[in-house]
Scaffold this motif. Structure first.
Motif, PDB file in Angstrom:
ATOM      1  N   LYS A   1      -9.826  -2.180  -9.580  1.00 26.65           N
ATOM      2  CA  LYS A   1      -9.000  -1.193 -10.274  1.00 26.65           C
ATOM      3  C   LYS A   1      -8.295  -1.858 -11.456  1.00 26.65           C
ATOM      4  N   ALA A   2      -7.871  -3.111 -11.237  1.00 32.02           N
ATOM      5  CA  ALA A   2      -7.154  -3.818 -12.294  1.00 32.02           C
ATOM      6  C   ALA A   2      -8.094  -4.272 -13.409  1.00 32.02           C
ATOM      7  N   SER A   3      -9.383  -4.519 -13.062  1.00 28.48           N
ATOM      8  CA  SER A   3     -10.281  -5.092 -14.068  1.00 28.48           C
ATOM      9  C   SER A   3     -11.308  -4.093 -14.587  1.00 28.48           C
TER      10      SER A   3
ATOM     11  N   GLU B   1     -22.778   4.009  -3.569  1.00 24.74           N
ATOM     12  CA  GLU B   1     -21.390   3.858  -3.120  1.00 24.74           C
ATOM     13  C   GLU B   1     -20.976   2.441  -3.464  1.00 24.74           C
ATOM     14  N   ASP B   2     -20.058   2.313  -4.431  1.00 20.15           N
ATOM     15  CA  ASP B   2     -19.552   0.991  -4.818  1.00 20.15           C
ATOM     16  C   ASP B   2     -18.311   0.690  -3.994  1.00 20.15           C
ATOM     17  N   PHE B   3     -18.295  -0.466  -3.359  1.00 20.84           N
ATOM     18  CA  PHE B   3     -17.125  -0.840  -2.564  1.00 20.84           C
ATOM     19  C   PHE B   3     -16.042  -1.411  -3.495  1.00 20.84           C
ATOM     20  N   PHE B   4     -15.463  -0.552  -4.339  1.00 17.06           N
ATOM     21  CA  PHE B   4     -14.401  -0.995  -5.243  1.00 17.06           C
ATOM     22  C   PHE B   4     -13.158  -1.355  -4.436  1.00 17.06           C
ATOM     23  N   ASN B   5     -12.483  -2.446  -4.835  1.00 19.45           N
ATOM     24  CA  ASN B   5     -11.201  -2.772  -4.212  1.00 19.45           C
ATOM     25  C   ASN B   5     -10.093  -2.768  -5.261  1.00 19.45           C
TER      26      ASN B   5
HETATM   27  C1  LIG Z   1     -15.804   4.359  -0.675  1.00 16.92           C
HETATM   28  C2  LIG Z   1     -15.554   2.970  -0.188  1.00 16.92           C
HETATM   29  C3  LIG Z   1     -16.033   2.579   1.055  1.00 16.92           C
HETATM   30  C4  LIG Z   1     -15.822   1.271   1.503  1.00 16.92           C
HETATM   31  N1  LIG Z   1     -16.338   0.880   2.717  1.00 16.92           N
HETATM   32  C5  LIG Z   1     -16.187  -0.403   3.114  1.00 16.92           C
HETATM   33  C6  LIG Z   1     -16.755  -0.855   4.359  1.00 16.92           C
HETATM   34  O1  LIG Z   1     -17.372  -0.088   5.096  1.00 16.92           O
HETATM   35  N2  LIG Z   1     -16.586  -2.153   4.699  1.00 16.92           N
HETATM   36  C7  LIG Z   1     -15.904  -3.049   3.898  1.00 16.92           C
HETATM   37  O2  LIG Z   1     -15.817  -4.224   4.268  1.00 16.92           O
HETATM   38  N3  LIG Z   1     -15.342  -2.634   2.731  1.00 16.92           N
HETATM   39  C8  LIG Z   1     -15.470  -1.343   2.327  1.00 16.92           C
HETATM   40  N4  LIG Z   1     -14.886  -0.937   1.166  1.00 16.92           N
HETATM   41  C9  LIG Z   1     -13.952  -1.835   0.478  1.00 16.92           C
HETATM   42  C10 LIG Z   1     -12.562  -1.624   1.109  1.00 16.92           C
HETATM   43  O3  LIG Z   1     -12.085  -0.325   0.855  1.00 16.92           O
HETATM   44  C11 LIG Z   1     -11.507  -2.616   0.605  1.00 16.92           C
HETATM   45  O4  LIG Z   1     -11.477  -2.598  -0.786  1.00 16.92           O
HETATM   46  C12 LIG Z   1     -11.797  -4.016   1.088  1.00 16.92           C
HETATM   47  O5  LIG Z   1     -11.898  -4.018   2.497  1.00 16.92           O
HETATM   48  C13 LIG Z   1     -10.690  -4.975   0.657  1.00 16.92           C
HETATM   49  O6  LIG Z   1      -9.460  -4.444   1.055  1.00 16.92           O
HETATM   50  P1  LIG Z   1      -8.168  -5.334   1.119  1.00 16.92           P
HETATM   51  O7  LIG Z   1      -7.007  -4.428   1.320  1.00 16.92           O
HETATM   52  O8  LIG Z   1      -8.344  -6.444   2.082  1.00 16.92           O
HETATM   53  O9  LIG Z   1      -8.126  -6.002  -0.322  1.00 16.92           O
HETATM   54  P2  LIG Z   1      -7.235  -5.555  -1.572  1.00 16.92           P
HETATM   55  O10 LIG Z   1      -5.793  -5.570  -1.224  1.00 16.92           O
HETATM   56  O11 LIG Z   1      -7.800  -4.309  -2.130  1.00 16.92           O
HETATM   57  O12 LIG Z   1      -7.522  -6.760  -2.537  1.00 16.92           O
HETATM   58  C14 LIG Z   1      -8.862  -7.049  -2.940  1.00 16.92           C
HETATM   59  C15 LIG Z   1      -8.853  -8.232  -3.898  1.00 16.92           C
HETATM   60  O13 LIG Z   1      -8.212  -7.844  -5.111  1.00 16.92           O
HETATM   61  C16 LIG Z   1      -7.103  -8.682  -5.358  1.00 16.92           C
HETATM   62  N5  LIG Z   1      -6.059  -7.802  -5.918  1.00 16.92           N
HETATM   63  C17 LIG Z   1      -5.280  -6.917  -5.238  1.00 16.92           C
HETATM   64  N6  LIG Z   1      -4.470  -6.261  -6.087  1.00 16.92           N
HETATM   65  C18 LIG Z   1      -4.773  -6.713  -7.320  1.00 16.92           C
HETATM   66  C19 LIG Z   1      -4.273  -6.426  -8.630  1.00 16.92           C
HETATM   67  N7  LIG Z   1      -3.320  -5.520  -8.830  1.00 16.92           N
HETATM   68  N8  LIG Z   1      -4.812  -7.104  -9.671  1.00 16.92           N
HETATM   69  C20 LIG Z   1      -5.785  -8.010  -9.493  1.00 16.92           C
HETATM   70  N9  LIG Z   1      -6.292  -8.345  -8.286  1.00 16.92           N
HETATM   71  C21 LIG Z   1      -5.793  -7.697  -7.214  1.00 16.92           C
HETATM   72  C22 LIG Z   1      -6.739  -9.291  -4.012  1.00 16.92           C
HETATM   73  O14 LIG Z   1      -6.125 -10.551  -4.142  1.00 16.92           O
HETATM   74  C23 LIG Z   1      -8.095  -9.431  -3.346  1.00 16.92           C
HETATM   75  O15 LIG Z   1      -8.764 -10.592  -3.768  1.00 16.92           O
HETATM   76  C24 LIG Z   1     -15.102   0.362   0.694  1.00 16.92           C
HETATM   77  C25 LIG Z   1     -14.606   0.765  -0.555  1.00 16.92           C
HETATM   78  C26 LIG Z   1     -14.834   2.046  -0.987  1.00 16.92           C
HETATM   79  C27 LIG Z   1     -14.306   2.456  -2.342  1.00 16.92           C
END
Ligand SMILES: Cc1cc2nc3c(=O)[nH]c(=O)nc-3n(C[C@H](O)[C@H](O)[C@H](O)COP(=O)(O)OP(=O)(O)OC[C@H]3O[C@@H](n4cnc5c(N)ncnc54)[C@H](O)[C@@H]3O)c2cc1C
Ligand code: FES
Length: 364
Positions: free
Chosen positions: A352-354, A344-348
């Motif tokens: 998605k952008a990179s 399970e990769d915790f993609f954010n």
């Molecule tokens: C299946 C799954 C399970 C997960 N479980 C967990 C968990 O249990 N605990 C946990 O902590 N996390 C988990 N994650 C990760 C979680 O879903 C979020 O991605 C994480 O918490 C960050 O969310 P955020 O909204 O704060 O950040 P985001 O808004 O997603 O931003 C993340 C980073 O990307 C940058 N960014 C945003 N948009 C863009 C863009 N368009 N281009 C370039 N950079 C950008 C932001 O500045 C920031 O640095 C999981 C992910 C997946 C896929």
């Protein structure tokens, strides 16, 4: 009223109704029609399927997960694609009959605990309005409210508590600077007593309870969350599983959490569970008298040193994508087959952008 279309899922021949503003995956999961998926936000490519007939809007599909030529060939990512007509898709179903399917539903939760457990990391406990069925390792989607003119968005966090606790759910969340869901919500204003809108369960990173081979579980940071659910389910609920060894990776002790909890589980179930917290930026000298309790170095180096071979084992890897990729290579170098490694990769949103697509050989 939003227009609705019929989605036919082949080779099952099942039909589900899907709104134009709803993803095809969402409509299927809510109707109890299982489609493979992992990230549910168009980044990992796990759900990739084929459009046999009809028109779709590809939505927020990452151009890495769904290339332009694949769109031209009629591929789609059902987790982000929405119908623009009746649609027939063909999916690689690969259903694991041993895993129960719990249809996705919406729930309202109340935050009952939000506490700091490690550096930049909180434990969030949510009491749902009713019970939810899920498999150990699955996750929920939280609706992050609209703010400062920005629309509401979904964020996914893994359930850290076992399925036998179906109303009070635990989550571990790491702050991501600039992140909408963490920096802009959980770490900035969310508090006990607040109401949250969630849906689930999602994901196929689940404990295989029909497999009694020894399991190596590797969690980096909050990647520990789904592994904690699996471990508690196996040990405390008596779900069938082989010996479990947990490698918990962190830079230093201030990033580690639940150490005492796992130590006490290891003491209680010495024949079924081994606990190995690993520190990559601290040394035995830094830890003094406590040094014997830790592995030192990258979690992958500790695993490699502990195991000349892992033949006959299974692996569960979870956390930041680079750590998961490195752990995958280590396990494969120790003779684990890709089919026996679940990840399970915790993609954010940044991934998605990179780009963040993994090898299609590997189980998610
Ligand atoms: C299946 C799954 C399970 C997960 N479980 C967990 C968990 O249990 N605990 C946990 O902590 N996390 C988990 N994650 C990760 C979680 O879903 C979020 O991605 C994480 O918490 C960050 O969310 P955020 O909204 O704060 O950040 P985001 O808004 O997603 O931003 C993340 C980073 O990307 C940058 N960014 C945003 N948009 C863009 C863009 N368009 N281009 C370039 N950079 C950008 C932001 O500045 C920031 O640095 C999981 C992910 C997946 C896929
Ligand atoms: S589940 Fe569809 S791209 Fe990840």
């Amino acid at each position: 009223m939003t227009t609705t279309h019929t989605i036919t899922v082949e080779p099952l021949g099942r039909e589900v109704e899907c709104r134009e503003d709803q993803s095809i995956l969402d409509a299927c999961l809510r109707s109890g029609v299982w489609l493979p998926h992992s990230c549910t936000h168009g980044t990992c490519a796990t759900c990739k399927a084929e459009v046999l007939d009809g028109e779709v809007d590809h939505g927020a599909a990452s151009s890495f997960a769904l290339m332009d030529y694949e769109r031209d060939e009629g591929k789609l990512l059902p987790c982000v694609a929405c119908p623009r007509s009746d649609v027939v898709i063909e999916a690689d179903l690969d259903v694991d009959e041993s895993i129960p399917v719990h249809p996705v539903e919406d729930y309202t939760g109340t935050v009952v605990e939000l506490s700091e457990i490690a550096r930049d990391t909180v434990r969030l406990v949510v009491e749902l309005d009713r019970e939810i069925g899920f498999n150990a390792g699955q996750y929920l989607k939280f609706q992050v409210p609209a703010r400062d003119g920005m629309p509401a968005v979904d964020r996914t966090w893994s359930i850290a508590s076992p399925p036998t606790e179906p109303r009070r759910l635990e989550f571990h969340i790491r702050n991501v600077p600039g992140g909408r869901g963490t920096d802009g919500w959980v770490f900035c204003g969310l508090s006990a007593g607040d109401t949250v809108a969630v849906s689930g369960p999602y994901g196929r990173f689940v404990l295989k309870t029909d497999d009694d081979r020894p399991a190596i579980l590797v969690g980096g940071g909050t990647g520990l969350a789904p592994l904690k659910s699996m471990i508690r389910h196996a040990l405390e609920d008596g779900a069938s599983a082989g010996h479990l060894t947990l490698y918990q990776g962190a830079r230093s002790r201030e990033w580690l959490y639940d150490v005492e909890f796992f130590r006490s589980l290891a003491a209680r179930y010495p024949d079924r569970f081994t606990y190995r917290p690993c520190l990559s930026e601290e040394t035995a000298e830094d830890c003094g008298a406590d040094a014997g309790a830790y592995g030192f170095g990258l979690v992958t180096d500790v695993i490699a040193a502990d195991h000349p071979t892992l033949s006959g084992c299974v692996g569960y890897l979870c956390g930041p994508p680079p750590m998961v990729e490195a752990a995958l290579k280590t396990l494969m170098s120790r003779r684990l087959f890709p089919r026996d490694i679940h990840r399970e990769d915790f993609f954010n949103e940044g991934d998605k952008a990179s780009g963040g697509v993994r090898s299609p050989l590997i189980k998610r």
